[in-house]
Design an enzyme around this catalytic site. Structure first.
Site, PDB file in Angstrom:
ATOM      1  N   ASP A 132     -27.082  69.888 -41.738  1.00  0.00           N
ATOM      2  CA  ASP A 132     -27.389  69.987 -43.158  1.00  0.00           C
ATOM      3  C   ASP A 132     -26.113  69.656 -43.921  1.00  0.00           C
ATOM      4  O   ASP A 132     -24.999  69.865 -43.418  1.00  0.00           O
ATOM      5  CB  ASP A 132     -27.851  71.399 -43.523  1.00  0.00           C
ATOM      6  CG  ASP A 132     -29.257  71.712 -43.026  1.00  0.00           C
ATOM      7  OD1 ASP A 132     -30.027  70.765 -42.802  1.00  0.00           O
ATOM      8  OD2 ASP A 132     -29.575  72.898 -42.877  1.00  0.00           O
ATOM      9  N   ASP A 146     -35.261  67.635 -44.737  1.00  0.00           N
ATOM     10  CA  ASP A 146     -35.785  68.826 -45.421  1.00  0.00           C
ATOM     11  C   ASP A 146     -36.372  68.455 -46.777  1.00  0.00           C
ATOM     12  O   ASP A 146     -37.439  68.944 -47.168  1.00  0.00           O
ATOM     13  CB  ASP A 146     -34.674  69.860 -45.641  1.00  0.00           C
ATOM     14  CG  ASP A 146     -34.096  70.425 -44.359  1.00  0.00           C
ATOM     15  OD1 ASP A 146     -34.772  70.372 -43.321  1.00  0.00           O
ATOM     16  OD2 ASP A 146     -32.953  70.923 -44.409  1.00  0.00           O
TER      17      ASP A 146
END
Length: 182
Positions: A132, A146
């Site tokens: 991330d 995401d």
């Protein structure tokens, strides 16, 4: 002979469906993996880069490894999310040709969810965690996959809501809305 022509047309329609699904999902996977590669090769885990220093408290890139779901939820459930991603991907691939062409928003939503699921699945299988890197304010750190999953879910809900209203309006004798319009 008419039966053969009908089967050929059905096969071509299904192929066209899968070309769209594959194209959208592939673009998302490529963008997701490319951006994660850039982050992994240029920043150490935990390192922050703020392209616009004045916005650093609000928008920044941070290299983060996530073993949980999107936005860091359930951090100890990597195996569960690996299995869920596989099941969801297979379900989308199976279900996609059954979505009418008159519902392009619903089709786009499913393709975005597939691309996002596969993007994060690649990370889980390849390195055991998901990379991330997008950090906005105090919101949990996330990535392209995401984002696509979240946008896909929002589009799915909106498309289903519009379709339900259209069907309800048709059942009540009102002029139905345009199918697939959001």
């Amino acid at each position: 002979m008419a039966h053969i022509i009908e089967r050929v047309e059905e096969g071509l329609t299904r192929a066209r469906d899968y070309v769209f699904l594959s194209a959208v999902a592939s673009v998302i996977v490529a963008l997701d993996q490319w951006t994660k590669y850039l982050v992994r090769t240029r920043l150490e885990v935990g390192e922050i880069w703020a392209p616009v220093p004045a916005l650093a408290p609000y928008v920044r890139i941070v290299h983060w490894n996530n073993t949980g779901a999107a936005f860091g939820l359930l951090p100890s459930a990597s195996l569960v999310f690996t299995i869920v991603a596989i099941i969801v991907s297979v379900a989308i691939i199976f279900y996609f040709p059954r979505v009418p062409g008159s519902q392009p928003i619903l089709r786009l939503a499913l393709a975005m969810q597939l691309g996002g699921a596969v993007g994060n699945l690649i990370d889980r299988l390849w390195q055991g965690t998901v990379t991330d890197f997008i950090s906005i304010g105090t919101f949990p750190v996330f990535n392209v996959a995401d984002s696509c999953i979240s946008i896909g879910v929002a589009l799915l809900v909106a498309a289903m809501w519009v379709e339900e209203r259209r069907l309800r309006a048709g059942a009540e004798g009102e002029a139905p809305e345009e199918p697939g319009a959001v």
